[in-house]
Write an enzyme that holds these catalytic residues in place. Sequence first.
Site, PDB file in Angstrom:
ATOM      1  N   HIS A 188      22.239 -49.578   6.628  1.00  0.00           N
ATOM      2  CA  HIS A 188      21.120 -48.713   7.043  1.00  0.00           C
ATOM      3  C   HIS A 188      21.541 -47.272   6.758  1.00  0.00           C
ATOM      4  O   HIS A 188      22.455 -46.757   7.381  1.00  0.00           O
ATOM      5  CB  HIS A 188      20.877 -48.928   8.537  1.00  0.00           C
ATOM      6  CG  HIS A 188      19.772 -48.097   9.116  1.00  0.00           C
ATOM      7  ND1 HIS A 188      18.513 -48.580   9.313  1.00  0.00           N
ATOM      8  CD2 HIS A 188      19.749 -46.823   9.553  1.00  0.00           C
ATOM      9  CE1 HIS A 188      17.751 -47.637   9.851  1.00  0.00           C
ATOM     10  NE2 HIS A 188      18.472 -46.555  10.006  1.00  0.00           N
ATOM     11  N   ASP A 314      11.305 -55.874   8.021  1.00  0.00           N
ATOM     12  CA  ASP A 314      11.865 -54.994   9.057  1.00  0.00           C
ATOM     13  C   ASP A 314      11.287 -55.354  10.426  1.00  0.00           C
ATOM     14  O   ASP A 314      11.132 -54.497  11.294  1.00  0.00           O
ATOM     15  CB  ASP A 314      11.592 -53.512   8.747  1.00  0.00           C
ATOM     16  CG  ASP A 314      12.712 -52.609   9.255  1.00  0.00           C
ATOM     17  OD1 ASP A 314      13.774 -53.133   9.636  1.00  0.00           O
ATOM     18  OD2 ASP A 314      12.511 -51.388   9.287  1.00  0.00           O
TER      19      ASP A 314
END
Lengths: 433, 317
Positions: A188, A314
């Site tokens: 991330h 997500d």
Amino acid sequence: MLSDRRPILLANARIVDPSRDLDFPGDLLIADGVIRDAKRGIGAAGVPEGTEIVDCRGNIVAPGLVDMRAFVGEPGAEHRETLSSASQAAAAGGVTTIISQPDTTPAIDDPAVVDFVQRRARDTAIVHIHPMAALTKGLKGEELAEIGLLKAAGAVAFTDGARSVVNAQVMRRALVYARDFEALIVHHTEDPDLVGEGVMNEGEFAARLGLIGVPNAAETIMLERDLRLVAATEGRYHAASLTCAESLEVLRRAKETGLAVSASASINHLTLNEIDIGPYRTFFKMAPPLRAEDDRKALVAALAEGLIDVVMSDHNPQDVEVKRLPFAEAASGAIGIETMLTAGLRLVHSGELKLTALLKAMSTRPAELIGLPGGTLRSGAAADVVVIDPDVPWVLDRNELKSKCRNTPFDEARLQGRTLRTIVAGRTVYEYV
Amino acid sequence: MNIVTKSSFVLGHRHLLGIEGLSRAEILGLLDLSEEFVELNRQIEKKTTSLRGRTLINLFFEASTRTQASFELAGKRLGADVMNMSVSSSSIRKGETLVDTAVTLNAMHPDIIVVRHHASGAVELLAQKVDCSVINAGDGSHEHPTQALLDALTIRRRKGDIERLTVAICGDILHSRVARSNIILLNTLGARVRVVAPSTLLPSGIERMGVEVTRDMREGLAGTDIVMMLRLQRERMNGSFVPSTQEYFAYYGLDTKKLAYAKPDALVMHPGPMNRGVEIDSIVADGAQSLIREQVEMGVAVRMAVLEALSRNLPNA
């Protein structure tokens, strides 16, 4: 709902196999949990006795989707989502494999937790679920997790989930160490210092709403750092969720030099932008934040040319207690596993993306990167298959979603196209009625 | 005594959540109505009855002296029953969410709730959950509509008209709800708006809100009719956004020297409370060009006008 495992013939279908760039009218035969054949005119005559014959009426038959990034609450936050409820949502969205994230309580940083998730998935889930494990112990970004043992236990990749590894030395060692195990690192890319108190994309709309912005540089700087480390270490690296045009140029340079790098974009960032936040709607609060329309367009173009490898949901279930708050105080994240495909079809209908490119990024590419079977309709492949009506118009009602949480950014959205049937290992696990 | 206002202006909204969304006519209507209350407030008998029987709740999640007092006086002078609730005595400290607080208060049938909250958008969220009218008394860095209205009233009384004036808003634009409301209002009324601040205190994209941006006080103040100073919060003074109060005062503090760049008849404003010696020098704050005390007076009148205009929409009114 679970049917037996008698053979299934998906007849009169439009067969779309992104693993071979095929798109043709034909039939697909499934038996014993594997794809037997996909070709023109198998017909009812050419199938074993007792075969269930499904008339697809020209609808699409494609490989089941592989969702490379979904947050599931089990263990630790079962009130938000369990492996079972996530799998129900996945099946309804045409997803046959969920790659779950290690941000659980406890974190998936121990082989015993990997084992727990796999056993719970086997016993309660109706689609395949494979966990990514933590890259660092406790997702703290300090000490390496047991990458070897975790991989041996079944972890498919290594990530600190929604957190970034701030310490460059830790990331460098992780890349070097993971290389010995041929493990994929998924990261991330958001520099937490540059994110600061930011809660939405930096720019005019944040200025108008009086909200603190997150600059694009928070993402780009972290990505640049990572890719330089990848160049130095020759590790395998995947950027978990890219959102802005500048990042794409960084990624392009790295790919052109032949590094083993790849990247995902979330369905949210491909189909929504910062303006959707409107009057402080917290279901549109995400990390990284929804960006400007120019960024969204750049992301779609990058997907169309294959620079972005993967589209993921997500999926991040958050309940009303953490969403029904002032914007800056609300939790980030949106559910998406059930709507990923139909939202993605928006891009196809608007002419921004070819259907095969969308399906490839949702099935073939993630399966390849993770090293799983699936993402293909080749004979002998596991029968993870989805039947899609690409055109049917409908309006999404969030109360009809299967997830335990309702935080969808597509509530009341006008959509076109939906999953008609989802088959996992030769069994029908979802059928739209 | 029952004083009846001459203006019959009615605000076409249930709530006043921001200046954004108000038309020029609505802003001018509110200012005209405010003028009548300015006169009333200067009389010995200040009370009217237009809000008699109405309940006004002042719900302040963030400490405030002048805004809360101003709304309280405004409500009482219009005859309403006013209840003040501040965060220190409320159940928000016990973990109750904003929405629960809204639902609880709503069950007590207030007619108007005045809300200040530290988070942008919080007042709008609360307004969605109640049946009464809601007035935004400041939400995070978003809007503070009654401040912009009282600033406009103050300017208009001194300058006659706001159109074509040049107004410089100086200081912490990034965190200022006063700046945002004023930028929107002044633009709507046709003023030319500049913002002057160090780049760390300017939100990215601010130029797209219709302002000229400069980092230099000399350039920013040149030829201005109005100099509006903003408060710099203490926690932002020492290294996080500006290196020190000394450096900030040197470059952005309004002293007589910097004020001399503006027009000779330029007027100085500040929403208060002031940090003397940080964003403004005492000589300027207390000087002949300062409107700061007048702003406070106008504050009560504007809030009476807003309460009056919204109450004309209330059921059974």
